[in-house]
Write a protein that holds these residues in place. Sequence first.
Motif, PDB file in Angstrom:
ATOM      1  N   LEU A  11     -20.453  94.928  10.066  1.00  0.00           N
ATOM      2  CA  LEU A  11     -19.739  96.346   9.919  1.00  0.00           C
ATOM      3  C   LEU A  11     -19.087  96.592  11.145  1.00  0.00           C
ATOM      4  N   VAL A  12     -17.711  97.169  11.104  1.00  0.00           N
ATOM      5  CA  VAL A  12     -17.217  97.606  12.288  1.00  0.00           C
ATOM      6  C   VAL A  12     -17.176  98.866  12.232  1.00  0.00           C
ATOM      7  N   GLU A  19      -9.745  93.931  17.614  1.00  0.00           N
ATOM      8  CA  GLU A  19      -8.901  92.930  18.467  1.00  0.00           C
ATOM      9  C   GLU A  19      -9.785  91.800  19.144  1.00  0.00           C
ATOM     10  N   LYS A  20     -10.861  92.175  19.594  1.00  0.00           N
ATOM     11  CA  LYS A  20     -11.771  91.097  20.246  1.00  0.00           C
ATOM     12  C   LYS A  20     -12.514  90.460  19.120  1.00  0.00           C
ATOM     13  N   LEU A  21     -12.927  91.197  18.083  1.00  0.00           N
ATOM     14  CA  LEU A  21     -13.540  90.412  17.128  1.00  0.00           C
ATOM     15  C   LEU A  21     -12.690  89.327  16.213  1.00  0.00           C
ATOM     16  N   ASN A  22     -11.172  89.739  16.088  1.00  0.00           N
ATOM     17  CA  ASN A  22     -10.373  88.777  15.476  1.00  0.00           C
ATOM     18  C   ASN A  22     -10.091  87.677  16.455  1.00  0.00           C
ATOM     19  N   ALA A  23     -10.092  87.931  17.611  1.00  0.00           N
ATOM     20  CA  ALA A  23      -9.936  86.548  18.864  1.00  0.00           C
ATOM     21  C   ALA A  23     -11.201  85.943  18.352  1.00  0.00           C
ATOM     22  N   ILE A  24     -12.548  86.158  18.463  1.00  0.00           N
ATOM     23  CA  ILE A  24     -13.547  85.553  18.258  1.00  0.00           C
ATOM     24  C   ILE A  24     -13.416  84.610  17.078  1.00  0.00           C
ATOM     25  N   ILE A  66     -20.195  88.223  18.074  1.00  0.00           N
ATOM     26  CA  ILE A  66     -19.949  89.170  17.460  1.00  0.00           C
ATOM     27  C   ILE A  66     -20.805  90.558  17.721  1.00  0.00           C
ATOM     28  N   GLY A  67     -22.376  90.103  17.719  1.00  0.00           N
ATOM     29  CA  GLY A  67     -23.194  91.276  17.848  1.00  0.00           C
ATOM     30  C   GLY A  67     -22.868  91.952  19.229  1.00  0.00           C
ATOM     31  N   ASN A  68     -22.678  91.175  20.147  1.00  0.00           N
ATOM     32  CA  ASN A  68     -22.381  91.707  21.737  1.00  0.00           C
ATOM     33  C   ASN A  68     -21.194  92.933  21.537  1.00  0.00           C
ATOM     34  N   VAL A  74     -24.056  92.805  12.749  1.00  0.00           N
ATOM     35  CA  VAL A  74     -23.834  91.589  12.336  1.00  0.00           C
ATOM     36  C   VAL A  74     -25.261  91.273  11.875  1.00  0.00           C
ATOM     37  N   LYS A  75     -25.192  90.507  10.512  1.00  0.00           N
ATOM     38  CA  LYS A  75     -26.419  89.767  10.014  1.00  0.00           C
ATOM     39  C   LYS A  75     -25.847  88.631   9.291  1.00  0.00           C
TER      40      LYS A  75
END
Length: 85
Positions: A11-12, A19-24, A66-68, A74-75
Amino acid sequence: METRVAVMSILVENSDTAEKLNAILHAYNQYIVGRMGIPYRKRGINIISIALDAPQDVISALAGKIGNLPGISVKTAYSSKIYPE
């Protein structure tokens, strides 16, 4: 090495971290079987579902990264079956 199938729900709530999420996620793309994103404009959030086939430590590391990220929850749900790679 053994792998497991898992589904990760993300959940964003802070679009500044997208952008950081997509990079990960790009860094882990070799383990991603499929990805679905749903923009929920009424609530101002994005719902992302990721299907994975990866070693359990890789899935856990991805969920941790992702959770950081701020504004992201995230689950992960794991399949009980373990597969040889």
